[in-house]
Scaffold this active site. Structure first.
Site, short mmCIF file in Angstrom:
data_model
loop_
_atom_site.label_atom_id
_atom_site.label_comp_id
_atom_site.label_asym_id
_atom_site.label_seq_id
_atom_site.Cartn_x
_atom_site.Cartn_y
_atom_site.Cartn_z
N HIS A 208 -63.89 -16.27 -5.29
CA HIS A 208 -64.42 -15.13 -4.54
C HIS A 208 -65.94 -15.27 -4.33
O HIS A 208 -66.49 -14.72 -3.39
CB HIS A 208 -64.14 -13.81 -5.29
CG HIS A 208 -62.70 -13.44 -5.30
ND1 HIS A 208 -61.82 -13.91 -6.25
CD2 HIS A 208 -61.98 -12.64 -4.48
CE1 HIS A 208 -60.62 -13.40 -6.01
NE2 HIS A 208 -60.69 -12.64 -4.94
N ASP A 281 -56.13 -17.85 2.06
CA ASP A 281 -56.74 -16.83 1.23
C ASP A 281 -57.84 -16.19 2.08
O ASP A 281 -58.18 -16.69 3.16
CB ASP A 281 -57.31 -17.45 -0.05
CG ASP A 281 -57.38 -16.43 -1.20
OD1 ASP A 281 -57.26 -15.22 -0.94
OD2 ASP A 281 -57.58 -16.85 -2.36
#
Length: 564
Positions: A208, A281
């Site tokens: 992330h 993703d």
């Protein structure tokens, strides 16, 4: 379909607000900032995207309040989609993995125990039922695709992003559980997404925020990372999600898997013979944005072999970049048609063209149904692991005593304290936070003096800084709290509430349990085990290493029970 309609199908977008056509001024402002329109329905009208992903208020979109509202939102979005020139229903997705880490729907939705807990339970039947319940509840509110199961094999105790989201460290165990979950989600009525290909289980960086590198050789990849994905493919998984990780043994260029043709087309499509949907993703994660500008990331991911592009930052830029790449011939129309075909095929397979709408009244009855909640507790009771009981403190009798419940988590300690209190105990709850100060530790130690028993929860108290190799400030503070409590001479029960590795830095503690999460059912199960109402049967799905790196403190498969 027009070229623009085909390109729209490639994108999965987030929308702000709880209703398709009517949102608060604050939510309208967020939609305006992202898309230049006010409402979720207008986002659908503008881009004609193939999918929408729901988030809760923690990220911002605030899409999921209660079953009636979610179902109404889903119906409103589908109405917008099928009112377009080409009436194509949406894949509506979310991340509802089970457990206490990655979830979007909260109560009354049923909270299942999560992957590593299921790994501790070792039951594929439980894994199937867990997924079936989650899938049934998602389908009831119009969510037809779940970004689950996690197929990563967590072989790195320092992994900051996977951990308990993984079934464990054993590829065979992970494979069996993943296959069972794929079947369970299908039986519940939702499409499945195995993630994060080619494997995110041996990373020390959170994708992330940065771009991790997996240093596995091809042999290690075949032995560790790929088996769960092969199992998912064999079981008919609908979708595989990419990982923002570098894997030079397959792609020496160092491109993240999401943007690597060698990994997505060469490895996944050609070697693993996978013909389902490939979804990225989130493209707004640091693992993507740190390397690729908003006009480059979606084009490179699509060229690599991805079919759907999730959360592309700067949607106008991303959409036009893909459109321009096709018009210029950089991406062939045949390649575009292949992806659009896969997207439409999945929608057809899930029955969305026949009927994309859900019964709002039924949603309220299905979500959190009594049999779902009962099954969640039974399954959770199979997962709690008694790692250490050297002082014979457990199981506790039901004799009245003063119990201090302390450590991490306001809701966690409160829920646990309430459960213990229901067993006729006099309970004091003193939550200490993630990083207890010395003053807090001193106060808790003073309270312990008036207690007959201390139950202390830890939250990743074995976390180590990637830069220093030493415990993080939070871990060090939690370790100091537990050691100060042990020094009081009072009986102390330590429970690791997330990753089970905490005991590696708390070897002085004679009593230690692992719950792998902190749902209400997990706190109830922990209490049942402590009082001997449930015989602990959970087995470690990972090895707990010694803090000095000298080998295993507790091996894979370790777990105590009361009946020997």
């Amino acid at each position: 379909m027009t070229l623009q309609e085909k390109v729209g199908q490639l994108f999965v977008v987030e929308v702000y607000g709880q209703d398709a056509n009517s949102v608060s001024p604050a939510m309208a402002a967020r939609n305006q900032a992202l898309y230049g329109v006010d409402t979720p329905a207008q986002v659908i009208d503008k881009y004609k995207p193939g999918g929408v992903i729901y988030y809760d208020s923690r990220r911002g979109p605030d899409n999921v309040q209660n079953p009636r509202q979610i179902a109404t939102l889903s119906n409103g979005l589908q109405a917008a989609a099928v009112s377009q020139r080409q009436p194509i229903p949406l894949l509506i997705s979310t991340d509802q993995e089970g457990g206490a880490v990655v979830f979007r729907l909260v109560a009354p939705a049923t909270a299942m125990p999560g992957n590593m807990a299921l790994g501790a339970g070792r039951s594929t039947a439980d894994a199937h039922r867990s997924a079936e319940v989650i899938g049934t509840e998602l389908a009831a509110v119009g969510i037809n695709q779940n970004y689950a199961p996690v197929a990563d094999v967590n072989v790195n105790p320092a992994n900051p992003v996977i951990g308990v989201r993984s079934v464990g460290e054993d590829p065979a165990l992970v494979s069996g559980m993943v296959a069972a979950q794929v079947d369970g989600y299908h039986d519940g009525g939702v499409a499945t997404v195995a993630k994060h290909f080619p494997g995110h289980g041996d990373t020390a960086v959170d994708s992330h925020f940065g771009l991790p590198e997996v240093t596995h050789t091809r042999e290690q990849l075949e032995a560790i990372d790929l088996p769960p994905f092969r199992a998912a493919i064999d079981e008919g998984v609908d979708t595989i999600m990419t990982a923002h990780v570098v894997l030079r043994s397959v792609d020496p260029s160092g491109a993240p898997a999401t943007m690597s043709k060698s990994i997505l087309t060469g490895l996944l499509r050609e070697e693993l013979d996978y013909d389902g949907l490939i979804v990225t993703d989130a493209l707004d994660m640091g693992g993507a944005t740190s390397t690729y500008p908003p006009n480059i990331a979606p084009v490179e991911a699509f060229k690599a072999g991805a079919d759907q592009l999730v959360l592309a930052p700067q949607m106008d830029v991303a959409y036009n970049a893909v459109l321009d790449a096709i018009r210029s011939g950089e991406i062939s129309t045949r390649r575009l048609d292949e992806s659009v075909y896969r997207i439409l095929r999945l929608k057809m397979k899930r029955g969305l063209f026949a009927d994309p709408f859900v019964d709002v009244d039924l949603a309220e009855k299905v979500v959190g149904a009594p049999d779902h909640l009962a099954d969640a507790q039974v399954i959770t009771d199979h997962t709690t692991t008694l790692v250490k009981n050297d002082a014979g403190v457990l199981p506790l009798t039901h004799d009245p005593r003063n119990v201090l419940v302390t450590g991490w988590g306001v809701t966690t300690t409160g829920t646990l304290g309430n459960a213990i209190g229901q067993r006729g105990q006099t309970v004091t709850v003193r939550e200490t936070g993630t990083t207890p100060s010395q003053a807090t530790i001193n106060q808790v130690v003073a309270q312990a003096a008036n207690s007959d028993l201390v139950v202390v929860s830890t939250m990743n108290a074995a976390s180590v800084s990637a830069t220093t190799g030493l415990p993080t400030a939070s871990a060090a503070a939690q370790q100091a709290l537990v050691k100060a409590l042990l020094a009081t001479g009072k009986p102390v029960v330590v429970s690791g509430m997330r990753n089970p590795y905490d005991i590696s830095y708390l070897t002085e503690a004679p009593t230690y349990l692992a719950t792998y999460g902190y749902t209400a059912a997990q706190m109830e199960s922990l209490t049942r085990v402590m009082f001997g109402e449930v015989n602990p049967v959970g087995k470690l799905p990972v090895t707990i290493p010694r803090a000095d790196g000298s080998g295993a403190l507790y091996p894979f498969g370790h777990g105590l029970s009361y009946d020997g």
